[in-house]
Design an enzyme around this catalytic site. Structure first.
Site, PDB file in Angstrom:
ATOM      1  N   ASP A  10       3.089  -4.357   7.788  1.00 58.71           N
ATOM      2  CA  ASP A  10       1.972  -3.772   7.608  1.00 58.71           C
ATOM      3  C   ASP A  10       1.263  -4.835   8.329  1.00 58.71           C
ATOM      4  O   ASP A  10       0.617  -5.405   7.148  1.00 58.71           O
ATOM      5  CB  ASP A  10       2.091  -3.328   6.169  1.00 58.71           C
ATOM      6  CG  ASP A  10       1.333  -2.220   6.493  1.00 58.71           C
ATOM      7  OD1 ASP A  10      -0.070  -1.607   7.371  1.00 58.71           O
ATOM      8  OD2 ASP A  10       0.861  -1.640   4.892  1.00 58.71           O
TER       9      ASP A  10
ATOM     10  N   LYS B 144     -10.331  -0.452  11.129  1.00 57.27           N
ATOM     11  CA  LYS B 144     -10.628  -1.564  10.173  1.00 57.27           C
ATOM     12  C   LYS B 144     -10.684  -2.704  11.378  1.00 57.27           C
ATOM     13  O   LYS B 144     -11.195  -3.500  10.331  1.00 57.27           O
ATOM     14  CB  LYS B 144      -9.467  -1.949   9.412  1.00 57.27           C
ATOM     15  CG  LYS B 144      -9.040  -0.590   8.293  1.00 57.27           C
ATOM     16  CD  LYS B 144      -7.858  -0.824   7.427  1.00 57.27           C
ATOM     17  CE  LYS B 144      -6.866   0.185   6.688  1.00 57.27           C
ATOM     18  NZ  LYS B 144      -7.924   0.713   5.501  1.00 57.27           N
TER      19      LYS B 144
ATOM     20  N   GLN C 115      -4.646  -4.681   7.841  1.00 54.29           N
ATOM     21  CA  GLN C 115      -5.150  -5.486   6.936  1.00 54.29           C
ATOM     22  C   GLN C 115      -5.166  -7.228   7.251  1.00 54.29           C
ATOM     23  O   GLN C 115      -5.595  -8.413   6.855  1.00 54.29           O
ATOM     24  CB  GLN C 115      -4.863  -5.907   4.851  1.00 54.29           C
ATOM     25  CG  GLN C 115      -5.102  -4.754   4.800  1.00 54.29           C
ATOM     26  CD  GLN C 115      -6.556  -4.165   4.072  1.00 54.29           C
ATOM     27  OE1 GLN C 115      -7.625  -4.845   5.193  1.00 54.29           O
ATOM     28  NE2 GLN C 115      -6.635  -2.811   3.793  1.00 54.29           N
TER      29      GLN C 115
ATOM     30  N   HIS D 120       0.721  -0.848   0.097  1.00 55.56           N
ATOM     31  CA  HIS D 120      -0.533   0.646   0.452  1.00 55.56           C
ATOM     32  C   HIS D 120       1.038   1.093  -0.343  1.00 55.56           C
ATOM     33  O   HIS D 120       1.647   1.029   0.003  1.00 55.56           O
ATOM     34  CB  HIS D 120      -0.840  -0.783   1.128  1.00 55.56           C
ATOM     35  CG  HIS D 120      -1.473   1.073   1.231  1.00 55.56           C
ATOM     36  ND1 HIS D 120      -2.153   2.203   1.916  1.00 55.56           N
ATOM     37  CD2 HIS D 120      -2.923   1.135   1.489  1.00 55.56           C
ATOM     38  CE1 HIS D 120      -2.468   2.790   2.087  1.00 55.56           C
ATOM     39  NE2 HIS D 120      -3.774   2.400   1.168  1.00 55.56           N
TER      40      HIS D 120
ATOM     41  N   CYS E 252      -5.204   2.299  -3.342  1.00 59.30           N
ATOM     42  CA  CYS E 252      -3.285   2.965  -3.131  1.00 59.30           C
ATOM     43  C   CYS E 252      -2.272   2.384  -3.200  1.00 59.30           C
ATOM     44  O   CYS E 252      -1.220   1.807  -1.858  1.00 59.30           O
ATOM     45  CB  CYS E 252      -3.695   3.273  -1.263  1.00 59.30           C
ATOM     46  SG  CYS E 252      -4.543   5.040  -0.915  1.00 59.30           S
TER      47      CYS E 252
HETATM   48  N1  C6P Z   1      -5.836   0.460   2.812  1.00 59.03           N
HETATM   49  C1  C6P Z   1      -7.768   0.181   1.733  1.00 59.03           C
HETATM   50  O1  C6P Z   1      -9.388   0.266   1.681  1.00 59.03           O
HETATM   51  P1  C6P Z   1      -4.885   3.502   7.148  1.00 59.03           P
HETATM   52  O2  C6P Z   1      -5.092   5.035   6.056  1.00 59.03           O
HETATM   53  O3  C6P Z   1      -3.617   4.710   7.778  1.00 59.03           O
HETATM   54  O4  C6P Z   1      -5.992   3.739   8.364  1.00 59.03           O
HETATM   55  O5  C6P Z   1      -3.669   2.245   6.741  1.00 59.03           O
HETATM   56  C2  C6P Z   1      -3.236   2.708   5.830  1.00 59.03           C
HETATM   57  C3  C6P Z   1      -2.971   1.159   5.298  1.00 59.03           C
HETATM   58  C4  C6P Z   1      -1.726   0.788   5.266  1.00 59.03           C
HETATM   59  N2  C6P Z   1      -1.681  -0.525   4.940  1.00 59.03           N
HETATM   60  C5  C6P Z   1      -2.211  -2.290   3.854  1.00 59.03           C
HETATM   61  C6  C6P Z   1      -1.877  -2.738   4.009  1.00 59.03           C
HETATM   62  C7  C6P Z   1      -3.762  -0.858   3.960  1.00 59.03           C
HETATM   63  O6  C6P Z   1      -4.980  -1.555   3.531  1.00 59.03           O
HETATM   64  C8  C6P Z   1      -4.348   0.558   4.190  1.00 59.03           C
HETATM   65  C9  C6P Z   1      -5.850   1.439   4.369  1.00 59.03           C
HETATM   66  C10 C6P Z   1      -7.376   1.431   2.695  1.00 59.03           C
HETATM   67  O7  C6P Z   1      -7.316  -0.662   1.249  1.00 59.03           O
HETATM   68  C11 C6P Z   1      -7.872   2.817   2.666  1.00 59.03           C
HETATM   69  S1  C6P Z   1      -6.389   2.850   1.331  1.00 59.03           S
END
Ligand code: C6P
Length: 416
Positions: free
Chosen positions: A201, A227, A204, A124, A367
């Site tokens: 990371d 999430k 997910q 991401h 993203c």
């Molecule tokens: N992906 C998706 O719809 P934040 O925005 O900081 O809470 O999470 C960022 C992030 C980091 N790593 C991974 C693997 C992610 O999937 C995400 C967030 C969302 O897929 C929003 S783009």
């Protein structure tokens, strides 16, 4: 087993209608819905406990401080941090900020010209851009591991690219596009054998499967509360204590100091060294209610439910004409994320048709633009499941996709 129908009653938003149809929420990888317990914890905090923490010597401040710090301890336990020591848990705004903290604080201090940061093509942007920024500043390089046709990391390539120049390996545990679950325990071992650090990371993965930072050998783990049933505005960074103690602060201000004179300062102990200013007290406390909710169900059960859903979804979706599904074929190798394209219909058009039937999915590059390029697409549609989703909702998705195909097939034919 999860009784999703019963559990849905805990989520007020799930009884909403969208365009006159019951809401079918399949955008859980973007953010999840919140159970009443979380919403009420937030309300209760503001109605009974609201005060600034760590400062006031009065009842409200002490109660708020205790509740906030209790959640830190809960998180340490939830991810099985060593000795469940809460000082290894830092609260940030989100997973993105947690990764930026490591890139800035650790990378700023430790990266030198010629050093390498080992990443993958499925990251991401949140696990790419912080590294691009610090690499540029320090004269370090970013190196990428490719995926195979099924969406698995090419581990032989990973081993070749892991060299004495690698200073940190930063890999997503689960892809937000492919759903692939990466072999993080194996990657962690390889990274440590090569004498390098390992950042996971977990945005997910932590919401969807049992997490054990010790088992996977993570030096750092980043994830977001929103999430996993919690409120927005709260992220977590787990870091090994020696690393957190050695790194310089990320942001400066109140709370993160032990002593300040004119022109000089000494830092507070971890974790507070990394929490400058008034933190997001209310949302951290409500996140505690989300952790309780998940723990009550059990993360093995959550994972099993999602695997059943994804298994069913892959089966029924693959029967649709002109559909292309991305990611591993076997449900046990992935999380509850299914990305797809249907013929030449743009994913945004698919999403719009689904929305008119009350179905929320995500469409776009998610993203993950380098991954889109690797898959040779500009965008995908993505359905992502959580503990309150049901097979009936997947049936509604399939019916709506059939309609979308008919409609856009018709439009295409009338245009030619
Ligand atoms: N992906 C998706 O719809 P934040 O925005 O900081 O809470 O999470 C960022 C992030 C980091 N790593 C991974 C693997 C992610 O999937 C995400 C967030 C969302 O897929 C929003 S783009």
């Amino acid at each position: 087993m999860i009784n999703a129908q019963k559990l849905r009653q805990d989520f007020p938003i799930l009884s909403r209608q969208i365009h006159g149809q019951p809401l079918v929420y399949l955008d859980n990888a973007a953010t999840t819905q919140k159970p009443r317990a979380v919403i009420e914890a937030l309300k209760r905090y503001y109605e009974t406990t609201n005060a600034n923490i760590h400062r006031g010597v009065h009842t409200l401040s002490e109660e708020a401080t205790d509740q906030y710090e209790d959640v830190r301890a809960k998180v340490a336990q939830f991810i099985n941090a060593p000795e469940h020591d809460p000082s290894q848990i830092l609260f940030t705004r989100n997973a993105t900020e947690a990764i930026n903290l490591v890139a800035r604080a650790w990378g700023g201090e430790n990266l030198k010209p010629g050093d390498e940061i080992l990443l993958t093509v499925m990251e991401h942007h949140s696990n790419l851009i912080p590294w691009y920024l610090i690499a540029k500043e320090k004269g370090a390089r970013t190196v990428f591991v490719d995926i195979d046709e099924q969406g698995f990391l090419r581990m032989e390539e990973f081993k070749k690219k892991l060299t004495s120049r690698t200073k940190i390996v930063a890999v997503t545990h689960a892809s937000n596009v492919l759903g692939t679950i990466n072999p993080v325990a194996e990657i962690g071992k390889l990274a440590h054998d090569a004498g390098t650090l390992f950042l996971v990371d977990g945005a997910q993965s932590v919401p969807h499967l049992p997490m054990d930072v010790q088992k996977i050998g993570a030096d750092f783990l980043a994830f977001s509360a929103h999430k996993m049933l919690g409120p927005t505005g709260v992220g977590v960074l787990y870091g090994r204590k020696e690393l957190l103690e050695a790194m310089p602060p990320f942001l400066g201000g109140g709370e993160m100091i032990s002593k300040v004179t004119l022109g000089e300062a000494a830092w507070n102990e971890v974790p507070w060294k990394y929490e400058a200013g008034t933190p997001n007290i209310a949302d951290v406390i409500a996140f505690g209610a989300a952790l309780d909710y998940l723990q009550e169900i059990g993360m093995e059960t959550v994972q099993k439910h999602e695997q059943e859903l994804v298994s069913y979804a892959l089966r029924v979706l693959s029967a649709l004409e002109e559909i292309v599904l991305y990611g591993p074929a076997k449900p046990e190798q992935r999380t509850g994320v299914v990305s797809f394209n249907v013929g030449t219909i743009h994913p945004h058009d698919i999403s719009q048709i689904l929305d008119s039937r009350g179905i929320a999915i995500r469409a776009g590059h998610h993203c993950a633009q380098p991954l889109m390029r690797r898959l040779n697409v500009v965008a995908t549609a993505r359905a992502s499941f959580y503990l309150y989703n049901t097979p009936q909702e997947i049936d509604l998705l399939v019916e709506a996709l059939k309609e979308a195909r008919k409609f856009f097939g018709h439009v295409a034919r009338t245009r030619t």
